[in-house]
Each structure stands twice: as C-alpha cells, then as structure tokens.
Scaffold this active site. Structure first.
Site, mmCIF file in Angstrom:
data_model
loop_
_atom_site.group_PDB
_atom_site.id
_atom_site.type_symbol
_atom_site.label_atom_id
_atom_site.label_comp_id
_atom_site.label_asym_id
_atom_site.label_seq_id
_atom_site.Cartn_x
_atom_site.Cartn_y
_atom_site.Cartn_z
ATOM 1 N N GLU A 214 44.311 38.252 51.008
ATOM 2 C CA GLU A 214 44.599 39.609 51.460
ATOM 3 C C GLU A 214 45.774 39.670 52.448
ATOM 4 O O GLU A 214 45.652 40.232 53.549
ATOM 5 C CB GLU A 214 43.344 40.245 52.064
ATOM 6 C CG GLU A 214 42.204 40.361 51.056
ATOM 7 C CD GLU A 214 40.943 41.001 51.626
ATOM 8 O OE1 GLU A 214 40.907 41.291 52.843
ATOM 9 O OE2 GLU A 214 39.984 41.211 50.852
ATOM 10 N N GLU A 334 36.781 38.523 44.893
ATOM 11 C CA GLU A 334 35.751 39.161 45.710
ATOM 12 C C GLU A 334 35.338 40.471 45.057
ATOM 13 O O GLU A 334 36.186 41.273 44.655
ATOM 14 C CB GLU A 334 36.251 39.452 47.128
ATOM 15 C CG GLU A 334 36.467 38.236 47.998
ATOM 16 C CD GLU A 334 36.873 38.597 49.418
ATOM 17 O OE1 GLU A 334 36.602 39.768 49.827
ATOM 18 O OE2 GLU A 334 37.453 37.747 50.109
#
Length: 410
Positions: A214, A334
């Site tokens: 991220e 995820e």
C-alpha cells in the site's frame, strides 16, 4: 482432538506465561486445560524428538540449497487455493522481538501448529506481513539479525507445510511517493530488499517476494486516491525492488515477484497505471479489495450484504481486462469482511467473492488480524490460542473453494 493440537495449546500457554493481558477481545473459550496436560506434554515431547536432528542448525542456514523449479507466474498462481494473512503480528510497530506480540490480545507467538490448522482448512497460501522499519539501524539500513531470524522461522513454518509463502515490507513509514523523498526511499528500499533477498535466495518457488504494501501519500489528502505523479513514483519503486532481487543471485533470478500499484488500490485508475518493471513471466499483480466497502470494511457501515451490489464482479472484470487477459496473474493480497454479528451475511459475501475470483483463477488472501469483537476492524478467523475457528460457517465456504476445481466451484 488431535494430540498435535494439544501440544500446540501446551506450547502456546508456556510462551504466554507472564504476558497475558486482560482484554475484552479475549475469547470465552480460553479456559484451564489441566485435564489435557498429560496428553499435551506427551505430544510436545514427541515433537521435540522429531526436531532433534535439526537442533544446533542456525535458522539462517535452512532451505539454502532448495531446488528451484522455474515456474511461470501463471502456472504458480494456478496451484494456489485460499490464502491467509498473519496480520497484526510481524507487521506490528515496535523494536525487538517483543514486537511480534505487541498487538495481540493474549501474546501467543506464531507456531507451526497454526500453519497445520490452515492447511487442514484448505489454505495453501500464507502471507507474512513484516514491518522492518523498527528493526533497521544505521546509515546503511542494517536489519536486526534477530528479527531477520524470527521472520525466517515463520516463513519456514509455511514452507515446511508445503504452503506458498508471500513475504513483504508492510507498515513502512519511510516510503512516501513524493519527488522530494524518492531518492532516499529507493536507496533504503534497495538496502532492505538486498538483505531480505540474500537471506532467502536459496528457497524454491514456493517463496514469493512482494516489494511494497500500500505505498501511498500517508497523511495527505490524496492518500488513498493517489496522483499521477505518485503513481509514477510507485512504479519506480517497484523497478528498484525487482532489479535488487534479480541481482541478488541464487534462486532469485527465477523467483516470482508481486507488484502493487498505488496504495494496492482496486480503483481502475490506480490499477491501469501499473507498469511492469521487467519483461518476464515471473510477475504477479497484487491488489487489496475489501468489498463492498460499507459492508466489508467500514465499521460504521451496513451489516447487510447486498448481493446485487456490483463492486465485487466489477473488480474481477477489471482485473481480467487489465491483467489476466494479457497473461499476467493476480493475487488479491488482502480481503475480508468485518465481524458485525452478521454471520449469514458474511458467509453470503464470502461465497460470492470467492466465486467471482474463481472465474479468473485469482487466489484471495484473507486479512486475519486476530481481532474478533470490539469496536475496531474485526477480521479474525483463527483463534490462535485454542487453534479453533471462530466462524466454522465461513470455513465451510473456504473449504468449498479449496476442494473444487476453481473454475467450477461456484
């Protein structure tokens, strides 16, 4: 209950002596097990006997001569079923080895028996999120050897159980895709990945490196949406990561690597901005997608799953258009849905999610942060202390997709 599970309970209890905390999230199932102690001790002693041959071998020397079977990323991903994240563990903030349990309610350390339970439940992908920032010192960014050893021990738990293991850099506050910080970020990224790659260069194709987690403009207005400039810089980070790993020798020349776009975002503009850093068949796209957002991630959102919501099918259609149809595989690194005391709704969402992913042979890795109740993001599935599953109904869905031909599971 299997003796192996008794042994895990005994070992976990021993590890936790003096560190248990009173926490509202502590599961009510945790109780005295004096009646099983004898069986647990017997099994633990048996397990210790099995490991005697490895006693005295430094963890750094394990798996250093594994035979790599060069495998394309497409073929490698096709072997994967369901995945599970070891969340809130090696990614927790802090210094020293205590960081591993800093965010965990009952301080249970990761052990081999947890991996055994995952495999039994149909998971064959283990993602090990690791935050290295608190374990790096000096101008040359040296990683604490003890931390590296512990990370390797946990990677070995998965590898020794035949799992595919994804190892990354997770909550790294030091990379922020801005022109003013890019040069130093790339310097540190290369230093960190050169050490990780060197330590694990003897591992076979079951180990996958994921360069960034991220990457985004932390604390800024465009943190999750991104800018064109930031997206370009993330591509530069990924290029530095791939070049560093490839140059490290050993099996890393043929290792499959995971590439992420800005913030690992599932938004089309961020996905479409990803540039592959090398021409090879060894790259996998990583994306994070908690969908539908209000149901799956927003703790103040709805607890009702709308099967007519198009967020999930739209995601996988976009991934197919941008990558799958072009021969580039994808892993949803995820995903999950927050527990809102809505098990039937979560089961329905999980089934739809995995069915949509199966159409394109995309493995999905559940974010398990060991949190089950409370006001936060409660994604926990595995009770790591008792080695039970909090929500057996959800595990039935995972098993359905691990036991079936992915293309026909739905």
């Amino acid at each position: 209950m299997k003796l192996k599970k008794f042994a895990a309970l005994f070992i976990a209890a021993a590890m936790s002596v003096g560190t248990l905390s009173a926490c509202g999230d502590k599961d009510s199932k945790t109780e005295s097990r004096n009646d099983t102690k004898s069986a647990a001790e017997t099994s633990a002693e048996s397990k210790a006997g099995e490991d005697d041959t490895a006693e005295g071998t430094p963890v750094s020397e394990t798996h250093q001569n594994d035979t790599m079977t060069p495998t394309s990323a497409v073929d490698l991903v096709a072997q994967m079923t369901n995945g599970w994240n070891l969340g809130n563990t090696m990614d927790a903030s802090g210094n020293g080895l205590d960081a591993e349990t800093a965010w965990l309610p009952n301080k249970v350390q990761t052990n081999q028996y947890m991996m055994d339970r995952l495999v039994e439940a149909g998971f064959n992908v283990l993602r090990v999120p690791v935050s290295w920032d608190g374990h790096i010192t000096g101008d040359d960014y040296q990683i604490d050897p003890a931390w590296m050893d512990r990370v390797q021990e946990i990677v070995n738990y998965g590898i020794d159980d035949g799992m595919f293991v994804i190892l990354n850099t997770h909550h790294e506050e030091w990379y922020k895709p801005k022109p003013s910080e890019k040069e130093q970020d790339i310097e540190e990224l290369k230093a960190v990945w050169s050490q990780i790659a060197d330590r694990f260069k003897g591992y076979d194709e079951h180990l996958i490196f994921e360069g960034l987690n991220e990457p985004r403009l932390r604390g800024e207005g465009a943190e999750w949406t991104g800018t064109s400039e930031a997206r370009d810089i993330v591509n530069e980070y990924e290029k530095a990561f791939v070049e560093t790993v490839r140059a490290s020798g050993g099996n890393n020349a043929d290792r499959c690597l995971m590439i992420t776009g800005y913030a690992a975002s599932s938004a089309y503009n961020n996905l479409s901005a990803i540039e592959l850093p090398e021409e090879s068949d060894k790259l996998i796209i990583s994306v994070h997608a908690y969908l539908p957002y209000s149901f799956a991630l927003d703790t103040k959102g709805t607890d009702k799953y709308d099967a007519n919501d198009t967020a999930i099918p739209d995601l996988f259609e976009n991934l197919n258009e941008l990558f799958i149809s072009k021969g580039v595989p994808v892993i949803v690194g995820e995903f999950g849905s927050v527990n809102k005391d809505n098990i039937d709704q979560r089961v329905a969402c999980l089934d739809d999610y995995l069915a949509a992913a199966a159409k394109y042979d995309i493995p999905c890795v559940w974010w398990d942060n060991y949190a089950r109740i409370g006001n936060g993001e409660n994604f926990g599935l595995l009770n790591r202390a008792d080695l039970d599953w909090y929500f057996p109904e959800m595990m039935d869905v995972f098993k359905k997709y691990s036991d079936s031909d992915p293309a026909s599971a739905s």
